[in-house]
Scaffold this active site. Sequence first.
Site, PDB file in Angstrom:
ATOM      1  N   GLY A  46       0.824  -1.009   0.045  1.00 33.73           N
ATOM      2  CA  GLY A  46      -0.010  -0.117  -0.064  1.00 33.73           C
ATOM      3  C   GLY A  46       0.958   1.204   0.100  1.00 33.73           C
ATOM      4  N   GLN A  51       2.784   9.899   1.532  1.00 34.07           N
ATOM      5  CA  GLN A  51       4.266   9.096   1.219  1.00 34.07           C
ATOM      6  C   GLN A  51       4.999   9.624   0.230  1.00 34.07           C
ATOM      7  OE1 GLN A  51       2.422   5.221   2.458  1.00 34.07           O
ATOM      8  NE2 GLN A  51       4.563   4.927   3.127  1.00 34.07           N
ATOM      9  N   CYS A  88       6.699  -0.597   6.462  1.00 28.58           N
ATOM     10  CA  CYS A  88       6.237   0.723   5.899  1.00 28.58           C
ATOM     11  C   CYS A  88       7.353   0.835   4.934  1.00 28.58           C
ATOM     12  CB  CYS A  88       6.063   1.568   6.837  1.00 28.58           C
ATOM     13  SG  CYS A  88       5.605   3.142   6.354  1.00 28.58           S
ATOM     14  N   LEU A  89       6.945   1.757   3.796  1.00 27.98           N
ATOM     15  CA  LEU A  89       7.900   1.811   2.552  1.00 27.98           C
ATOM     16  C   LEU A  89       8.499   3.254   3.186  1.00 27.98           C
ATOM     17  CD1 LEU A  89       5.643   1.356  -0.454  1.00 27.98           C
ATOM     18  CD2 LEU A  89       7.635   0.135   0.423  1.00 27.98           C
ATOM     19  N   HIS A 130      -3.453   0.539   7.843  1.00 28.50           N
ATOM     20  CA  HIS A 130      -2.220   1.178   7.793  1.00 28.50           C
ATOM     21  C   HIS A 130      -2.298   2.611   6.938  1.00 28.50           C
ATOM     22  CE1 HIS A 130       2.273   0.713   7.558  1.00 28.50           C
ATOM     23  NE2 HIS A 130       2.264   1.482   6.687  1.00 28.50           N
ATOM     24  N   GLU A 131      -2.564   2.537   5.760  1.00 28.00           N
ATOM     25  CA  GLU A 131      -2.714   3.632   4.771  1.00 28.00           C
ATOM     26  C   GLU A 131      -3.653   4.589   5.357  1.00 28.00           C
ATOM     27  OE1 GLU A 131      -0.424   3.618   2.796  1.00 28.00           O
ATOM     28  OE2 GLU A 131       0.303   1.566   3.094  1.00 28.00           O
ATOM     29  N   HIS A 134      -1.792   6.655   7.861  1.00 34.79           N
ATOM     30  CA  HIS A 134      -0.867   7.783   7.026  1.00 34.79           C
ATOM     31  C   HIS A 134      -1.724   8.799   7.004  1.00 34.79           C
ATOM     32  CE1 HIS A 134       3.098   6.023   6.419  1.00 34.79           C
ATOM     33  NE2 HIS A 134       2.560   5.051   5.900  1.00 34.79           N
TER      34      HIS A 134
END
Length: 181
Positions: A46, A51, A88-89, A130-131, A134
């Site tokens: 995701g 991000q 996480c990226l 998670h997203e 963010h």
Amino acid sequence: MAVQPIRLFGDPVLRQRAIEVDSFDRELRQLVTDLTDTMVAAPGAGLAAPQIGVGLRVFTWHVEGELGHLVNPSLELSDETQDGAEGCLSLPELTYDCLRALRVIATGFDMHGEPLRIEASELLARAMQHETDHLDGILFIDKLDTDARKAAMKEIRESEWFGLEQPTVRVSPHATGGLGR
């Protein structure tokens, strides 16, 4: 393909609440394309607009072969929980067990402004939570217990990427009220 640089932990854009999308236009469709291309290239499960430096409430996912996106998401969480590995990226090579709802019902819109309702469980439910976090300026490490969070912060401080100069935040073509700058 429009792969964008991914913002890393420490970039202020990751701690700001993203604003609602109010224009379902060509720029939004390009943002969804950029998010999707960047997420797939990373690769990740995701990716949220902050991000890549855009303070709008949009995210994409790529879970179990399914690609999707959601604009202005709202989540209804189940009472049942799951505990599992999460990364996480924006926090490269960092993985910790994180408690999440087992199932979610996500509502929002697609990039054309059409309403969406998605029932998700397990990994997709985890990705959506998670997203969405963010979009509220919350990182998964914020949800860890005290000991795990301390260990994660130690690992972050010792990482090669921590403290690297961040790319300039690009200005969104959408009204952002100062976010995404």
